[in-house]
Write a protein that holds these residues in place. Structure first.
Motif, mmCIF file in Angstrom:
data_model
loop_
_atom_site.group_PDB
_atom_site.id
_atom_site.type_symbol
_atom_site.label_atom_id
_atom_site.label_comp_id
_atom_site.label_asym_id
_atom_site.label_seq_id
_atom_site.Cartn_x
_atom_site.Cartn_y
_atom_site.Cartn_z
ATOM 1 N N UNK A 41 0.838 -1.210 0.000
ATOM 2 C CA UNK A 41 0.000 0.000 0.000
ATOM 3 C C UNK A 41 0.868 1.254 0.000
ATOM 4 N N UNK A 42 1.846 1.320 0.896
ATOM 5 C CA UNK A 42 2.682 2.513 0.987
ATOM 6 C C UNK A 42 3.595 2.658 -0.225
ATOM 7 N N UNK A 43 4.045 1.544 -0.803
ATOM 8 C CA UNK A 43 4.800 1.628 -2.047
ATOM 9 C C UNK A 43 3.926 2.230 -3.139
ATOM 10 N N UNK A 44 2.657 1.828 -3.192
ATOM 11 C CA UNK A 44 1.725 2.421 -4.151
ATOM 12 C C UNK A 44 1.572 3.918 -3.948
ATOM 13 N N UNK A 45 1.523 4.340 -2.693
ATOM 14 C CA UNK A 45 1.386 5.769 -2.414
ATOM 15 C C UNK A 45 2.554 6.568 -2.971
ATOM 16 N N UNK A 46 3.758 6.035 -2.837
ATOM 17 C CA UNK A 46 4.913 6.794 -3.326
ATOM 18 C C UNK A 46 4.866 6.968 -4.842
ATOM 19 N N UNK A 47 4.182 6.076 -5.530
ATOM 20 C CA UNK A 47 4.087 6.198 -6.987
ATOM 21 C C UNK A 47 3.285 7.418 -7.416
ATOM 22 N N UNK A 48 2.456 7.932 -6.490
ATOM 23 C CA UNK A 48 1.581 9.060 -6.845
ATOM 24 C C UNK A 48 1.753 10.246 -5.901
ATOM 25 N N UNK A 49 2.830 10.227 -5.103
ATOM 26 C CA UNK A 49 3.008 11.282 -4.099
ATOM 27 C C UNK A 49 4.079 12.292 -4.471
ATOM 28 N N UNK A 50 4.656 12.174 -5.669
ATOM 29 C CA UNK A 50 5.727 13.082 -6.064
ATOM 30 C C UNK A 50 5.182 14.503 -6.176
ATOM 31 N N UNK A 51 5.725 15.450 -5.390
ATOM 32 C CA UNK A 51 5.201 16.823 -5.422
ATOM 33 C C UNK A 51 5.424 17.520 -6.755
ATOM 34 N N UNK A 52 6.318 16.990 -7.605
ATOM 35 C CA UNK A 52 6.540 17.591 -8.923
ATOM 36 C C UNK A 52 5.455 17.186 -9.912
ATOM 37 N N UNK A 53 4.581 16.281 -9.497
ATOM 38 C CA UNK A 53 3.468 15.892 -10.357
ATOM 39 C C UNK A 53 3.721 14.670 -11.210
ATOM 40 N N UNK A 54 4.882 14.036 -11.078
ATOM 41 C CA UNK A 54 5.177 12.821 -11.837
ATOM 42 C C UNK A 54 4.556 11.629 -11.122
ATOM 43 N N UNK A 55 3.364 11.256 -11.549
ATOM 44 C CA UNK A 55 2.617 10.203 -10.864
ATOM 45 C C UNK A 55 2.417 9.014 -11.797
ATOM 46 N N UNK A 56 2.724 7.828 -11.303
ATOM 47 C CA UNK A 56 2.585 6.604 -12.096
ATOM 48 C C UNK A 56 1.373 5.836 -11.572
ATOM 49 N N UNK A 57 0.205 6.192 -12.078
ATOM 50 C CA UNK A 57 -1.027 5.577 -11.596
ATOM 51 C C UNK A 57 -1.088 4.076 -11.884
ATOM 52 N N UNK A 58 -0.674 3.594 -13.070
ATOM 53 C CA UNK A 58 -0.737 2.142 -13.297
ATOM 54 C C UNK A 58 0.096 1.340 -12.299
ATOM 55 N N UNK A 59 1.325 1.801 -11.995
ATOM 56 C CA UNK A 59 2.140 1.084 -11.016
ATOM 57 C C UNK A 59 1.509 1.166 -9.625
ATOM 58 N N UNK A 60 0.960 2.333 -9.288
ATOM 59 C CA UNK A 60 0.289 2.470 -7.994
ATOM 60 C C UNK A 60 -0.879 1.496 -7.891
ATOM 61 N N UNK A 61 -1.672 1.387 -8.966
ATOM 62 C CA UNK A 61 -2.819 0.474 -8.950
ATOM 63 C C UNK A 61 -2.363 -0.972 -8.760
ATOM 64 N N UNK A 62 -1.244 -1.325 -9.357
ATOM 65 C CA UNK A 62 -0.746 -2.694 -9.196
ATOM 66 C C UNK A 62 -0.428 -2.981 -7.736
ATOM 67 N N UNK A 63 0.164 -2.014 -7.047
ATOM 68 C CA UNK A 63 0.491 -2.220 -5.629
ATOM 69 C C UNK A 63 -0.769 -2.242 -4.764
ATOM 70 N N UNK A 64 -1.717 -1.357 -5.051
ATOM 71 C CA UNK A 64 -2.959 -1.369 -4.279
ATOM 72 C C UNK A 64 -3.701 -2.693 -4.470
ATOM 73 N N UNK A 65 -3.687 -3.196 -5.699
ATOM 74 C CA UNK A 65 -4.369 -4.471 -5.968
ATOM 75 C C UNK A 65 -3.670 -5.625 -5.256
ATOM 76 N N UNK A 66 -2.341 -5.561 -5.175
ATOM 77 C CA UNK A 66 -1.633 -6.609 -4.448
ATOM 78 C C UNK A 66 -1.962 -6.540 -2.963
ATOM 79 N N UNK A 67 -2.043 -5.323 -2.429
ATOM 80 C CA UNK A 67 -2.435 -5.168 -1.022
ATOM 81 C C UNK A 67 -3.819 -5.765 -0.795
ATOM 82 N N UNK A 68 -4.723 -5.560 -1.760
ATOM 83 C CA UNK A 68 -6.087 -6.081 -1.627
ATOM 84 C C UNK A 68 -6.145 -7.591 -1.838
ATOM 85 N N UNK A 69 -5.255 -8.118 -2.657
ATOM 86 C CA UNK A 69 -5.206 -9.586 -2.796
ATOM 87 C C UNK A 69 -4.820 -10.222 -1.462
ATOM 88 N N UNK A 70 -3.914 -9.538 -0.761
ATOM 89 C CA UNK A 70 -3.447 -10.051 0.524
ATOM 90 C C UNK A 70 -4.448 -9.781 1.645
#
Length: 359
Positions: free
Chosen positions: A97-126
């Motif tokens: 979950x927290x790894x997913x957050x870092x994918x979309x927390x960059x203050x410069x606006x560089x957000x990787x939503x697909x990678x974040x979703x993969x981590x959130x989905x893994x958290x939910x699988x678990x």
């Protein structure tokens, strides 16, 4: 997008037949968590790094380091720490979950939503009932335009935690984006029912009503909600500006002019506050790196720019205390207390400064 906060999981420690390195690492992590809780961030980082020196692949230590780094905006380093936590303990939902957050927390606006979703989905699988992961996955899906899937995730989050005003708010935003204003209004009203004085919910509801101001009483009710938002947070420039627009739409031109001037003043103040926060964070980061001179310089600049910032005074006090400058440290922490008297960690730190000074 709202500011993203890193979630601190409850960590339990089992010593049993653990080896000496594991026991030393877990003890240091526990010390680091307590130091973070009381605002002693330099001590927290030192303790966590001690844990990692004893056991570099310790999952808990890497997770806590990621949380600490994330709070101070070092997203790249936080990401690496969370990756190490995932590698060390791949079945830990909070690490994903927290790894997913870092994918979309960059203050410069560089957000990787697909990678974040993969981590959130893994958290939910678990952990299928992980409400926060459902919620953040919903936000991610909304960001990439998958509104129906986002709405489904928000509903899943609410099934796990029905009393979350933030989730009701984001579900309302998804409904509004999909053109279902009635459903959006219901969710916004539910968010402010669950949390009295919920500024963001009041603001969203006011904006929705203002769009429908042709309906009887629409503009007047919008004004009421913008004022509710400002009562909860008088420094909200966006709510002040929206109130000014609503007053103008309702024909209250004199009140609108005053509100527009107040909105402009608040915007300037918020820009200065953001600069103060940046300087304060840079000061703490310099302190963590051992550059005390730069830390004190940045923190003094932060206090000069934001004399009403309790956290800037407190952080300056922390760094001065670490340099055994007890008297100036006590002055800064006392000022922080006068500005924010309900913050318990300020009193605890001031007590430790007095003890060190012998008072």
């Amino acid at each position: 997008m709202r500011r993203i906060l890193f979630i601190l999981p409850l960590v339990s420690f089992s010593y049993g037949a653990q080896n000496i390195e594991r026991a030393a690492a877990e003890e240091a992590v526990a010390i680091g968590i307590e130091a973070m809780r009381t605002g002693q961030f330099a001590q927290a980082r030192a303790a966590i790094e001690k844990a990692l020196n004893a056991e570099p692949e310790n999952a808990e230590a890497n997770l806590q380091l990621g949380l600490l780094l994330g709070q101070f905006g070092d997203i790249q380093a936080a990401t690496e720490a969370f990756r190490k936590a995932v590698r060390a303990k791949p079945d830990w939902p909070e690490a994903h979950y927290n790894l997913g957050l870092t994918m979309v927390a960059d203050p410069t606006g560089k957000r990787d939503w697909p990678l974040a979703m993969a981590e959130f989905r893994e958290a939910l699988r678990l952990r299928p009932s992980y409400a926060d992961a459902h919620h953040l996955l919903g936000i991610a899906l909304a960001e990439v335009g998958q509104r129906e899937a986002a709405i489904a995730e928000f509903h899943a989050a609410l099934a796990a935690n029905p009393s979350s005003p933030e989730t009701h708010l984001d579900l309302g935003k998804a409904f509004e984006a999909a053109g279902d204003q009635a459903a959006a209004e219901h969710e916004y009203r539910e968010s402010i029912r669950l949390r009295t004085g919920y500024t963001t919910g009041e603001f969203a509801l006011g904006n929705l009503l203002l769009k429908r101001e042709r309906a009887p009483g629409g503009a007047l009710e919008a004004i009421e909600h913008f004022r509710n938002a400002l009562r909860a947070n008088p420094d909200n420039a966006a709510a002040q500006y929206a109130l000014a627009k609503a007053l103008r739409e309702a024909g209250h031109s004199n009140e609108a002019a005053v509100a527009f001037r107040q909105a402009a003043a608040l915007t300037k103040r918020q820009e200065e506050a953001a600069q103060c926060t940046r300087l304060s964070n840079e000061g703490l980061d310099s302190a963590h790196r051992g550059d005390t001179e730069a830390a004190i310089r940045n923190l003094r600049d932060a206090v000069a720019l934001g004399p009403d910032s309790a956290i800037a005074h407190y952080n300056l006090g922390l760094v001065l205390a670490d340099q055994d400058e007890s008297v100036p440290a006590a002055i800064q922490i006392t000022e922080a207390i006068s500005l924010q008297p309900a913050e318990p960690r300020f009193y605890a730190t001031l007590g430790r400064v007095y003890l060190r000074h012998g008072d």
